[in-house]
Design a protein around this motif. Structure first.
Motif, mmCIF file in Angstrom:
data_model
loop_
_atom_site.group_PDB
_atom_site.id
_atom_site.type_symbol
_atom_site.label_atom_id
_atom_site.label_comp_id
_atom_site.label_asym_id
_atom_site.label_seq_id
_atom_site.Cartn_x
_atom_site.Cartn_y
_atom_site.Cartn_z
ATOM 1 N N ILE A 164 -18.899 -2.828 -14.490
ATOM 2 C CA ILE A 164 -19.419 -3.296 -13.209
ATOM 3 C C ILE A 164 -20.933 -3.443 -13.350
ATOM 4 O O ILE A 164 -21.639 -2.473 -13.623
ATOM 5 C CB ILE A 164 -19.091 -2.322 -12.060
ATOM 6 N N HIS B 107 -13.949 -4.539 0.494
ATOM 7 C CA HIS B 107 -14.616 -4.998 -0.727
ATOM 8 C C HIS B 107 -14.276 -4.120 -1.926
ATOM 9 O O HIS B 107 -13.892 -4.613 -3.003
ATOM 10 C CB HIS B 107 -16.130 -5.029 -0.491
ATOM 11 N N LYS B 108 -14.419 -2.830 -1.772
ATOM 12 C CA LYS B 108 -14.149 -1.902 -2.878
ATOM 13 C C LYS B 108 -12.669 -1.912 -3.254
ATOM 14 O O LYS B 108 -12.327 -1.780 -4.444
ATOM 15 C CB LYS B 108 -14.589 -0.492 -2.475
ATOM 16 N N GLN C 39 -12.125 -4.955 -5.430
ATOM 17 C CA GLN C 39 -12.756 -4.700 -6.732
ATOM 18 C C GLN C 39 -11.883 -3.793 -7.590
ATOM 19 O O GLN C 39 -11.644 -4.070 -8.775
ATOM 20 C CB GLN C 39 -14.132 -4.058 -6.526
ATOM 21 N N TYR D 168 -15.170 -12.913 -6.123
ATOM 22 C CA TYR D 168 -14.123 -12.145 -5.440
ATOM 23 C C TYR D 168 -14.510 -11.700 -4.039
ATOM 24 O O TYR D 168 -13.670 -11.151 -3.304
ATOM 25 C CB TYR D 168 -13.692 -10.943 -6.285
ATOM 26 N N ASP E 120 -19.869 -11.360 -7.458
ATOM 27 C CA ASP E 120 -19.921 -10.814 -6.109
ATOM 28 C C ASP E 120 -21.095 -11.474 -5.387
ATOM 29 O O ASP E 120 -22.019 -11.981 -6.017
ATOM 30 C CB ASP E 120 -20.112 -9.304 -6.198
ATOM 31 N N ILE F 151 -17.780 -7.983 -11.758
ATOM 32 C CA ILE F 151 -16.759 -7.440 -12.662
ATOM 33 C C ILE F 151 -16.801 -8.271 -13.939
ATOM 34 O O ILE F 151 -16.622 -9.490 -13.904
ATOM 35 C CB ILE F 151 -15.362 -7.509 -12.029
#
Length: 761
Positions: A83, A63-64, A67, A120, A164, A101
């Protein structure tokens, strides 16, 4: 009609069907060297490839990474990103901590902003998210890059939002719409989504008011390959899901367009939603929408788009998008009915029609509808009986699903030809009356209950014209009759395919009935075929050949894996453990843990773990005990306030977990808060299972629960804590799946689950 003419007309109709599908979306061509100001499918594909390297749902390692990649790409364009994070809980009772985002291209004006939207996060826990919705993110990134390359400041602000937590309950959209300062500035949303991995992208409007101005501006923007009609939104609402745009419409009365594709539905939310399986033409289609719409709506007064009037609209090859006001629906239907009555009277007066022939003409019509309806209705249950593994494809669209659609289309046509062959003594002139009468009845019902589909009247006018021609000509021109049949072919062929693809093969009945109704619209052509029996045999032959083809491809391989499932459940109250699976047809991989006996421990399905289709465990077996820690549950407050009892709990994971489900049979709640967010009273009132809420956990965060109940009530809560690491946890020796299998989507899978029940007297 001569045999050559019948063959020619049939080939022309097939060509028209092909042309309708072929022109519905662009043809992919390598375009990595396209001008900077143009949308490049190849450049967009690079984004998809990066985004879909691994699963990236909330709480998962990928996930990160995704991002960070998106943020870096936006910053390369010179955009400043932020964010937005915070807890959100939607109407589904699912809470998470999304990280949206957000960025903006500043416009020169002071009007409402255009918002470009996609999510995303991928679906937990195995989906790679290439199509859903990596394709949407990539479409926006590439389109914004091309737009900025023109170095022209737009009139309207352009907000770019990658939400998200969409897969968990539209949580990111809820967070932005209700908490971000820019939400009040939004005038229109363009949202890009996916429910498959290929096919044309369909456009459907979301608005609380009339769609007149939205459709008018959409037509002015002139996207090259529009797939849009006013029935799509009605079909979309039949699907068991919403989109992020729904939150904008419901919570802030912000309208917009959704663009979504549904073909290759078998990849939806699976580990096969990969870069390689995304149809390049589909991605090009998404880009062909956004580029002209971005230019148009960034310069349009977006606060002028709402209006009281609705339009019927539809697209057809050559004509593009056609629209007309709802006010025309009844007059058009009235005109069609008047023309029908006038031609009917004229036919009887001139002795071109016979009362006996017209009356008997209803018999083949009803027989065709009934028989094809039954074939379609029982098709999916029959297929699942013949191929038990199909039961494990939860969304109901198999890898060979297109073959089944084609097979039952052929069978439906064969049935129609076969039945009408039995009534070959009747003239086509007489036979056409029954279909016209039926279609006028259907269009009347549609006008009353589903006005967005009132464009179905258009082919009726064409049928009236064909009927009039047959009354005056014994051998009408083949080209003229085919031309008059084009509205039926072009309008209904996409629906024949779309119903079972989008809604699963259980909706094959929609396809078989629509094929039958379309056959009726083409009866002025088919009615003059002298050898209907041969055409019926040809249809049956095509059905059998296609079913053989489908059978040969009914198995599973490394490209088309069989969904399978396995979880480990530890009841910390009884200190017992079990293996469990949702599979109807197990494979060797999970059979090694479940054994050969099909049976289920009843308590396992007492609390249904939240899933898209409320799937239940189908089998279980005793499992060895493992030294796993359940959650730490602390009562931080338990007091009486007036006639209510307030209980506050803090639930803290003692191992790495992905979600916490809380269940209760109680319904007498005064109020419930989780991490300071209140569960909506409507959700608490309307919930149909024992699920109270689900917390999708990030960074092993704790859950704070505050419950207010009548002071004399008894409350029992069951806590189910899960991690999706069964195949990698050091305490277990569960091997990887074979290449011919994939994790079953839509359910809690590959999981280690601990449960604990607490009772408050």
């Amino acid at each position: 009609m001569k045999r050559f003419s019948s063959t020619l007309s049939f080939l022309l109709l097939l060509a028209a069907i092909y042309w309708g599908f072929h022109t519905s979306m662009p043809v992919y061509e390598k375009d990595s060297s396209a001008p900077k100001i143009s949308f490049s499918t190849d450049r967009a594909l690079r984004h998809v490839k990066e985004i879909s390297k691994e699963p990236h749902g909330i709480g998962f390692p990928g996930h990160k990474k995704v991002q960070n990649y998106i943020v870096s790409e936006l910053e390369k364009m010179g955009l400043q990103t932020s964010i937005q994070t915070g807890y959100a809980i939607g109407d589904w009772g699912n809470m998470s901590k999304p990280e949206n985002i957000v960025t903006k291209i500043k416009g020169s004006g002071t009007g409402k902003a255009l918002l470009l939207l996609s999510h995303y996060d991928s679906h937990p826990h195995s989906s790679l998210g290439a199509s859903d919705a990596g394709s949407g993110v990539a479409t926006i990134l590439e389109s914004v890059r091309a737009f900025l390359s023109e170095e022209k400041q737009p009139k309207n602000d352009i907000i770019i939002l990658f939400t998200d937590g969409e897969e968990l309950g539209l949580n990111g959209a809820d967070l932005f719409v209700n908490q971000h300062e820019w939400a009040k500035d939004v005038g229109l949303v363009l949202n890009f989504e996916a429910r498959g991995s290929g096919g044309p992208s369909y456009t459907f409007v979301e608005t609380n008011t009339g769609n007149q101005h939205l459709i008018s501006e959409f037509i002015k923007a002139n996207p090259k390959y529009p797939m849009a009609n006013s029935l799509y939104y009605s079909i979309y609402k039949m699907l068991p899901n919403d989109t992020d745009l729904t939150i904008f419409r419901e919570d802030r009365d912000i309208q917009g367009f959704n663009f979504a594709f549904i073909d290759d539905h078998f990849d939806y939310h699976t580990a096969q939603d990969s870069y390689k399986r995304l149809d390049k033409k589909t991605l090009a289609h998404q880009g062909s929408y956004l580029m002209p719409l971005l230019k148009h709506f960034s310069a349009t007064e977006l606060d002028q788009l709402q209006g009281p009037n609705d339009y019927v609209y539809f697209n057809m090859p050559v004509f593009g998008v056609v629209s007309y006001p709802f006010d025309w629906i009844w007059p058009m239907l009235g005109l069609a009915s008047l023309l029908f009555f006038c031609v009917l009277v004229y036919g009887f007066k001139e002795k071109l029609l016979t009362a006996k022939g017209v009356f008997i003409g209803f018999v083949p019509l009803l027989l065709s509808l009934i028989i094809n309806g039954l074939f379609g209705y029982f098709s999916w249950s029959t297929l699942k009986w013949a191929y038990p593994a199909y039961n494990d494809i939860l969304h109901g669209f198999t890898y060979n699903g297109y073959a089944y659609i084609f097979a039952f289309v052929c069978l439906s046509i064969a049935v129609c030809f076969g039945i009408y062959h039995k009534f070959k003594s009747l003239s086509t002139k007489d036979l056409v009356v029954a279909p016209l009468f039926l279609w006028l009845i259907l269009c009347t019902a549609i006008a009353q209950y589903l006005p967005g589909a009132s464009f179905f009247t258009i082919p009726v006018f064409a049928l009236l014209a064909s009927w009039y021609v047959t009354l005056h000509q014994k051998a009408p021109s083949v080209l003229l009759m085919v031309f008059l049949g084009l509205p039926a072919i072009w309008l209904y062929a996409p629906f024949v395919k779309g119903f079972p693809v989008g809604l699963g093969l259980k909706m094959m009945v929609g396809g078989t009935l629509l094929v039958t109704l379309t056959f009726f619209l083409l009866l002025p052509i088919f009615g003059m075929y002298k050898h209907k029996k041969k055409w019926a045999y040809l249809g049956v032959l095509a059905f059998l050949i296609t079913m053989v083809h489908a059978h040969v491809h009914s198995g599973f391989d490394s490209d088309n894996g069989k969904p399978s499932s396995l979880v480990y459940l530890l009841d910390t109250d009884t200190n017992t453990a079990q293996w469990a699976s949702y599979d109807q047809a197990i494979i060797e991989w999970n059979q090694a843990f479940l054994g050969n006996e099909k049976g289920i421990s009843e308590p396992l399905n007492k609390n249904i773990i939240g899933s898209k289709y409320n799937s239940l465990f189908t089998r279980s077996a005793d499992a060895p005990l493992k030294p796993l820690k359940g959650p730490k549950i602390e009562t931080t407050r338990d007091t009486l306030i007036g006639n209510n009892r307030v209980i506050e709990l803090c639930i803290t994971p003692q191992r790495t977990v992905n979600r916490l489900d809380i269940f209760t049979e109680s319904t007498s709640f005064k109020n419930i808060k989780v991490n300071d967010l209140e569960l909506s009273p409507s959700y608490l009132k309307e919930r149909k299972t024992s699920k109270l809420l689900t917390h999708y956990i990030t960074d092993n965060a704790y859950t704070e629960l505050e419950i207010s109940i009548p002071k004399d009530s008894v409350l029992e809560l069951t806590f189910s804590e899960a991690s999706n690491d069964l195949l990698t946890h050091p305490l277990f020796e569960v091997p990887k799946r074979p290449e011919t299998s994939i994790p079953m989507p839509f359910v809690l899978n590959d999981a280690i689950i601990t449960t604990k029940t607490i009772r408050f007297e």
